[in-house]
Design an enzyme around this catalytic site. Structure first.
Site, PDB file in Angstrom:
ATOM      1  N   GLU A  66      -2.578 -17.496  23.285  1.00  0.00           N
ATOM      2  CA  GLU A  66      -2.958 -18.532  22.479  1.00  0.00           C
ATOM      3  C   GLU A  66      -3.915 -17.698  21.280  1.00  0.00           C
ATOM      4  O   GLU A  66      -5.202 -17.161  21.975  1.00  0.00           O
ATOM      5  CB  GLU A  66      -4.018 -19.500  23.047  1.00  0.00           C
ATOM      6  CG  GLU A  66      -3.024 -20.510  24.147  1.00  0.00           C
ATOM      7  CD  GLU A  66      -1.868 -21.424  23.657  1.00  0.00           C
ATOM      8  OE1 GLU A  66      -2.207 -21.702  22.262  1.00  0.00           O
ATOM      9  OE2 GLU A  66      -0.979 -21.608  24.031  1.00  0.00           O
ATOM     10  N   CYS A 119      -9.977 -21.852  15.938  1.00  0.00           N
ATOM     11  CA  CYS A 119      -8.855 -20.834  15.265  1.00  0.00           C
ATOM     12  C   CYS A 119      -7.782 -21.612  14.327  1.00  0.00           C
ATOM     13  O   CYS A 119      -7.221 -21.080  14.028  1.00  0.00           O
ATOM     14  CB  CYS A 119      -8.147 -20.181  16.524  1.00  0.00           C
ATOM     15  SG  CYS A 119      -7.389 -21.315  17.721  1.00  0.00           S
TER      16      CYS A 119
HETATM   17  N1  LIG Z   1      -4.986 -20.304  19.613  1.00  0.00           N
HETATM   18  C1  LIG Z   1      -6.164 -20.643  20.221  1.00  0.00           C
HETATM   19  O1  LIG Z   1      -6.073 -21.502  21.107  1.00  0.00           O
HETATM   20  C2  LIG Z   1      -7.294 -19.839  20.045  1.00  0.00           C
HETATM   21  C3  LIG Z   1      -7.575 -18.772  19.486  1.00  0.00           C
HETATM   22  N2  LIG Z   1      -8.711 -17.979  19.167  1.00  0.00           N
HETATM   23  C4  LIG Z   1      -8.732 -16.745  18.571  1.00  0.00           C
HETATM   24  O2  LIG Z   1      -9.676 -15.745  19.364  1.00  0.00           O
HETATM   25  C5  LIG Z   1     -10.492 -15.068  18.571  1.00  0.00           C
HETATM   26  C6  LIG Z   1     -11.975 -14.977  18.588  1.00  0.00           C
HETATM   27  O3  LIG Z   1     -12.054 -15.258  19.928  1.00  0.00           O
HETATM   28  P1  LIG Z   1     -12.743 -14.018  20.853  1.00  0.00           P
HETATM   29  O4  LIG Z   1     -13.461 -14.516  21.852  1.00  0.00           O
HETATM   30  O5  LIG Z   1     -13.733 -13.250  19.786  1.00  0.00           O
HETATM   31  O6  LIG Z   1     -11.396 -13.429  20.988  1.00  0.00           O
HETATM   32  P2  LIG Z   1     -11.350 -11.819  21.697  1.00  0.00           P
HETATM   33  O7  LIG Z   1     -10.014 -11.455  21.649  1.00  0.00           O
HETATM   34  O8  LIG Z   1     -12.325 -10.977  21.179  1.00  0.00           O
HETATM   35  O9  LIG Z   1     -11.825 -11.901  23.394  1.00  0.00           O
HETATM   36  C7  LIG Z   1     -11.068 -12.908  24.123  1.00  0.00           C
HETATM   37  C8  LIG Z   1     -11.307 -12.525  25.546  1.00  0.00           C
HETATM   38  O10 LIG Z   1     -10.720 -11.020  25.518  1.00  0.00           O
HETATM   39  C9  LIG Z   1     -11.668 -10.242  26.223  1.00  0.00           C
HETATM   40  N3  LIG Z   1     -11.512  -9.203  25.608  1.00  0.00           N
HETATM   41  C10 LIG Z   1     -12.007  -8.416  24.497  1.00  0.00           C
HETATM   42  N4  LIG Z   1     -11.809  -7.255  24.107  1.00  0.00           N
HETATM   43  C11 LIG Z   1     -11.021  -6.813  25.234  1.00  0.00           C
HETATM   44  C12 LIG Z   1     -10.250  -5.307  25.207  1.00  0.00           C
HETATM   45  N5  LIG Z   1     -10.311  -4.723  24.560  1.00  0.00           N
HETATM   46  N6  LIG Z   1      -9.442  -5.575  26.393  1.00  0.00           N
HETATM   47  C13 LIG Z   1      -9.238  -6.632  27.406  1.00  0.00           C
HETATM   48  N7  LIG Z   1      -9.824  -7.753  27.116  1.00  0.00           N
HETATM   49  C14 LIG Z   1     -10.689  -7.873  26.007  1.00  0.00           C
HETATM   50  C15 LIG Z   1     -12.946 -10.834  25.996  1.00  0.00           C
HETATM   51  O11 LIG Z   1     -14.040 -10.483  27.104  1.00  0.00           O
HETATM   52  C16 LIG Z   1     -12.554 -12.289  26.058  1.00  0.00           C
HETATM   53  O12 LIG Z   1     -12.771 -12.932  27.352  1.00  0.00           O
HETATM   54  C17 LIG Z   1      -9.947 -15.497  17.139  1.00  0.00           C
HETATM   55  O13 LIG Z   1      -9.110 -14.530  16.529  1.00  0.00           O
HETATM   56  C18 LIG Z   1      -9.398 -16.864  17.208  1.00  0.00           C
HETATM   57  O14 LIG Z   1      -8.473 -17.192  16.198  1.00  0.00           O
HETATM   58  C19 LIG Z   1      -9.927 -18.598  19.608  1.00  0.00           C
HETATM   59  C20 LIG Z   1      -9.681 -19.717  20.201  1.00  0.00           C
HETATM   60  C21 LIG Z   1      -8.647 -20.510  20.469  1.00  0.00           C
HETATM   61  C1  LIG Z   2      -8.120 -46.684  15.150  1.00  0.00           C
HETATM   62  C2  LIG Z   2      -8.825 -47.227  16.139  1.00  0.00           C
HETATM   63  C3  LIG Z   2      -9.664 -46.542  17.305  1.00  0.00           C
HETATM   64  C4  LIG Z   2      -9.497 -44.944  17.486  1.00  0.00           C
HETATM   65  C5  LIG Z   2     -10.263 -44.213  16.762  1.00  0.00           C
HETATM   66  C6  LIG Z   2     -10.034 -42.686  16.868  1.00  0.00           C
HETATM   67  C7  LIG Z   2      -8.625 -42.302  17.018  1.00  0.00           C
HETATM   68  C8  LIG Z   2     -10.890 -41.939  16.483  1.00  0.00           C
HETATM   69  C9  LIG Z   2     -10.841 -40.559  16.549  1.00  0.00           C
HETATM   70  C10 LIG Z   2     -11.817 -39.656  16.376  1.00  0.00           C
HETATM   71  C11 LIG Z   2     -11.949 -38.223  16.416  1.00  0.00           C
HETATM   72  C12 LIG Z   2     -10.491 -37.463  15.966  1.00  0.00           C
HETATM   73  C13 LIG Z   2     -12.953 -37.607  16.548  1.00  0.00           C
HETATM   74  C14 LIG Z   2     -12.850 -36.305  16.730  1.00  0.00           C
HETATM   75  C15 LIG Z   2     -12.981 -35.316  17.838  1.00  0.00           C
HETATM   76  C16 LIG Z   2     -12.805 -34.139  17.478  1.00  0.00           C
HETATM   77  C17 LIG Z   2     -12.400 -33.190  18.919  1.00  0.00           C
HETATM   78  C18 LIG Z   2     -11.962 -33.877  19.686  1.00  0.00           C
HETATM   79  C19 LIG Z   2     -12.306 -31.769  18.394  1.00  0.00           C
HETATM   80  C20 LIG Z   2     -11.602 -31.069  19.286  1.00  0.00           C
HETATM   81  C21 LIG Z   2     -11.624 -29.821  19.167  1.00  0.00           C
HETATM   82  C22 LIG Z   2     -10.982 -28.840  19.578  1.00  0.00           C
HETATM   83  C23 LIG Z   2      -9.924 -29.346  20.821  1.00  0.00           C
HETATM   84  C24 LIG Z   2     -11.025 -27.471  19.562  1.00  0.00           C
HETATM   85  C25 LIG Z   2     -10.294 -26.411  20.000  1.00  0.00           C
HETATM   86  C26 LIG Z   2     -10.055 -25.322  19.621  1.00  0.00           C
HETATM   87  C27 LIG Z   2      -8.999 -24.396  19.536  1.00  0.00           C
HETATM   88  C28 LIG Z   2      -7.811 -24.526  20.410  1.00  0.00           C
HETATM   89  C29 LIG Z   2      -9.033 -23.143  18.941  1.00  0.00           C
HETATM   90  O1  LIG Z   2     -10.335 -22.829  18.314  1.00  0.00           O
HETATM   91  O2  LIG Z   2      -8.068 -22.657  18.674  1.00  0.00           O
HETATM   92  C30 LIG Z   2     -10.539 -47.298  18.448  1.00  0.00           C
HETATM   93  C31 LIG Z   2     -11.931 -46.952  18.050  1.00  0.00           C
HETATM   94  C32 LIG Z   2     -10.019 -46.612  19.627  1.00  0.00           C
HETATM   95  C33 LIG Z   2     -10.157 -48.619  18.464  1.00  0.00           C
HETATM   96  C34 LIG Z   2     -10.078 -49.340  17.288  1.00  0.00           C
HETATM   97  C35 LIG Z   2      -9.005 -48.746  16.319  1.00  0.00           C
END
Ligand SMILES: NC(=O)C1=CN([C@@H]2O[C@H](COP(=O)(O)OP(=O)(O)OC[C@H]3O[C@@H](n4cnc5c(N)ncnc54)[C@H](O)[C@@H]3O)[C@@H](O)[C@H]2O)C=CC1
Ligand SMILES: CC1=C(/C=C/C(C)=C/C=C/C(C)=C/C=C/C=C(C)/C=C/C=C(C)/C=C/C=C(\C)C(=O)O)C(C)(C)CCC1
Length: 534
Positions: free
Chosen positions: A227, A261
């Site tokens: 991811e 991300c």
């Molecule tokens: N697709 C997804 O769900 C997500 C992706 N990301 C991506 O992650 C990055 C930011 O998160 P970071 O924690 O900084 O990522 P990172 O890649 O630096 O670290 C992630 C993990 O890898 C380990 N790690 C770091 N360097 C390493 C190495 N040389 N060898 C082995 N393990 C190592 C770290 O200890 C950590 O647990 C961003 O690029 C972001 O886009 C972040 C959150 C969610």
């Molecule tokens: C329409 C009616 C209702 C519904 C209301 C709704 C659906 C409200 C929605 C509110 C939201 C969307 C709030 C925001 C939430 C934010 C969240 C959950 C953030 C999550 C973040 C994440 C998962 C981050 C992940 C990061 C990743 C993977 C990354 O770095 O890659 C009611 C109120 C139910 C009833 C009336 C009608």
């Protein structure tokens, strides 16, 4: 009232015990106890209650590590994992049960062999988490691993040390210690873990480290789910609701201070509407931060000085103009939500992953140009967002791929815990969340069972080969194509018959419903006519 707990100081797990932790988890898997659905359900229920009981520690740790507001920590970390547990608990029996394989996958002639798919846990898995959602992005995959019946070792990010320590305690105290363990540390500890044999590695983090993990895993042909990050575009056309687009795009950069991300890296927007869009951005900013972003209790901080300087460098290097925000304070690791109007695709703001509260605005002449720019920056980003007419949004979806996409909003596709989430190409391999979390740790094993009494029927396979038996079998089972060598459908007797019997449509179920409708209408007409006559 003072909190009734202390968060332990961060401590690396001793490198010496890492092989034993891995071997213990492998040994437990070999006892087969994790294959019991009851055992998995108990672990999931325990995890649910651990999240509830450790809520205060987790919230405090998230404040300590990221200055994350309790509001965000509850919805996107603690409650998120609790909801994941409940979803898996409610659906586990269904996910885990054997699936009968019938037509069309299994031809009628093989239907005696009781083909089925058995869902088997992959084994012992390693889950490596990032820093931005240090609870959610480590424990949500764990929910999948438990549901699938795997044992697991978890490696939280060392950049969020308070969370890493609370998570370690929570797992060690509440889950089966022979099945689950947490290793804390950085590169040496991760390397020690990578020296072990795993049945799957689930990695969330940067593409750079993801590459290291994938290379190492390839040496032992260990499957990986990656991811990763992405340079995510947002498209805004003249047909968008501009005020809404501005507010929603700003939201994408305020959640977790943009350390998400899947949030937008840059906005490609029709040049004629740029000034109005910027006005709306500023308006939304005032609504969200009436006393300025720094004074807001809601805005998280950048995780550490290294990432603060990485983001600052993008702002230092840009040739663009800051049109919203721009304030920084290193002593607090504070960066204001910032929009930069740029005039070159080569600008650092366009080319580097922001992973922070800053984003670029790039004016374009047309959607064509926007699509070409986005494809040249990152052909397979993790997400994309499109704010335009229905036709324009469909065009964006059609002509540019991404891990997930949201139309008329930012990362809504990734804000519901039970729908699949993952990247594509170099933004990720594999998906999880909801049923996909179960599937990602499961081996889908095809099983066939040939009845002894049927041996006579399938004798054709045995030597000495008998051509007459094969010809008979072919006559009975070979399917004739309904298309010619040019790829066109042959409209022969079969075609017209099935069209007629299917009342113009395809599929037995559809035909049945259509016939039902025709008969019911006929009956109703006759009934009415009969009534009139009477
Ligand atoms: N697709 C997804 O769900 C997500 C992706 N990301 C991506 O992650 C990055 C930011 O998160 P970071 O924690 O900084 O990522 P990172 O890649 O630096 O670290 C992630 C993990 O890898 C380990 N790690 C770091 N360097 C390493 C190495 N040389 N060898 C082995 N393990 C190592 C770290 O200890 C950590 O647990 C961003 O690029 C972001 O886009 C972040 C959150 C969610
Ligand atoms: C329409 C009616 C209702 C519904 C209301 C709704 C659906 C409200 C929605 C509110 C939201 C969307 C709030 C925001 C939430 C934010 C969240 C959950 C953030 C999550 C973040 C994440 C998962 C981050 C992940 C990061 C990743 C993977 C990354 O770095 O890659 C009611 C109120 C139910 C009833 C009336 C009608």
């Amino acid at each position: 009232m003072a909190a009734q707990f202390t968060i332990p100081e961060f401590e690396n797990t001793s490198l010496d015990i890492i092989p034993a932790l891995a071997s213990n988890a492998r040994g437990t898997f070999r006892t087969h106890k994790t294959k019991s659905l009851q055992w998995r359900l108990v672990q999931l229920r325990k995890l649910y209650w651990a999240m509830e009981d450790y809520k205060e520690q987790l919230l405090a740790a998230l404040v300590k590590d990221l200055h994350k507001s309790n509001f965000e920590s509850i919805i996107a970390e603690v409650d998120w994992v609790k909801k994941d547990c409940l979803f898996m608990i409610d659906n586990l029996e269904d996910f885990a049960k054997d699936e009968k394989l019938g037509a069309p996958a299994v031809p009628a002639s093989f239907s005696l062999m009781k083909f089925r798919t058995r869902k088997e846990p992959l084994g012992t898995v390693l889950i490596i988490g990032p820093y931005n959602y240090p609870v959610q992005l480590l424990l949500a995959p764990l929910v999948g691993a438990i549901g699938a019946g795997c044992t697991a070792v978890l490696k939280p990010s060392e950049m969020t040390p308070a969370c890493a320590m609370v998570v370690r305690e929570l797992i060690e105290k509440r889950l089966d210690p022979n099945a689950f363990a947490v290793v804390n540390g950085g590169i040496p500890e991760t390397n020690a873990l990578m020296a072990e044999k795993w049945d799957k590695i689930f990695f969330t983090g940067s593409a750079q480290v993801g590459t290291i993990i994938a290379k190492k895993a390839a040496e032992t042909l260990t499957p990986v789910c990656l991811e990763l990050g992405g340079k995510n575009p947002a498209f805004v056309t003249k047909n968008a609701n501009l005020a809404l687009a501005a507010r929603r795009l700003l939201w994408g950069k305020t959640q977790n201070a943009g350390q998400v991300c899947m949030s937008q890296n840059y906005v490609l927007i029709d040049k004629d509407i740029v000034p109005t869009f910027i006005e709306f951005l500023k308006e939304s900013y005032k609504d969200m931060f009436p006393n300025g972003a720094k004074a807001s209790p809601d805005l998280a901080r950048i995780v550490n000085p290294r990432h603060f300087h990485r983001i600052k460098k993008m702002l230092d290097e840009t040739k663009g103009k800051i049109v919203m925000g721009g304030q920084l304070d290193e002593s607090e690791l504070f960066i204001e939500p910032t929009a930069v109007l740029v005039n070159s695709v080569g600008d650092a703001m366009m080319q580097e992953e922001s992973f922070g509260p800053i984003f670029a605005i790039y004016p374009v002449h047309s959607l064509d140009q926007a699509l070409n720019i986005a494809a040249s920056i990152h052909r397979t980003p993790l997400s994309l967002f499109s704010f335009g007419s229905k036709a324009e949004n469909n065009r964006v979806l059609n002509e540019m791929t991404s891990g997930g996409a949201t139309l008329n909003d930012t990362f809504f596709h990734g804000s519901v815990n039970s729908v699949p989430f993952g990247g594509v190409g170099d933004s990720g391999w594999g998906a999880y969340r909801g049923k996909a979390s179960f599937d990602v740790f499961t081996h889908f094993r095809t099983v066939a069972e040939t009845p002894s009494w049927a041996d006579g029927l399938i004798r054709v396979r045995y030597m000495p080969y008998d051509w007459s038996r094969l010809r008979l079998l072919q006559r009975l089972t070979t399917q004739k194509p309904n298309f010619d060598r040019k790829g066109a459908i042959i409209k022969g007797f079969g075609y017209w018959t099935s069209l007629l019997l299917g009342l113009g449509g395809k599929g037995v179920k559809g035909a049945f419903l259509r016939w039902l409708f025709v008969l019911a209408s006929g009956y109703a007409t006759m009934f009415v006519l009969e009534k009139r006559r009477a």
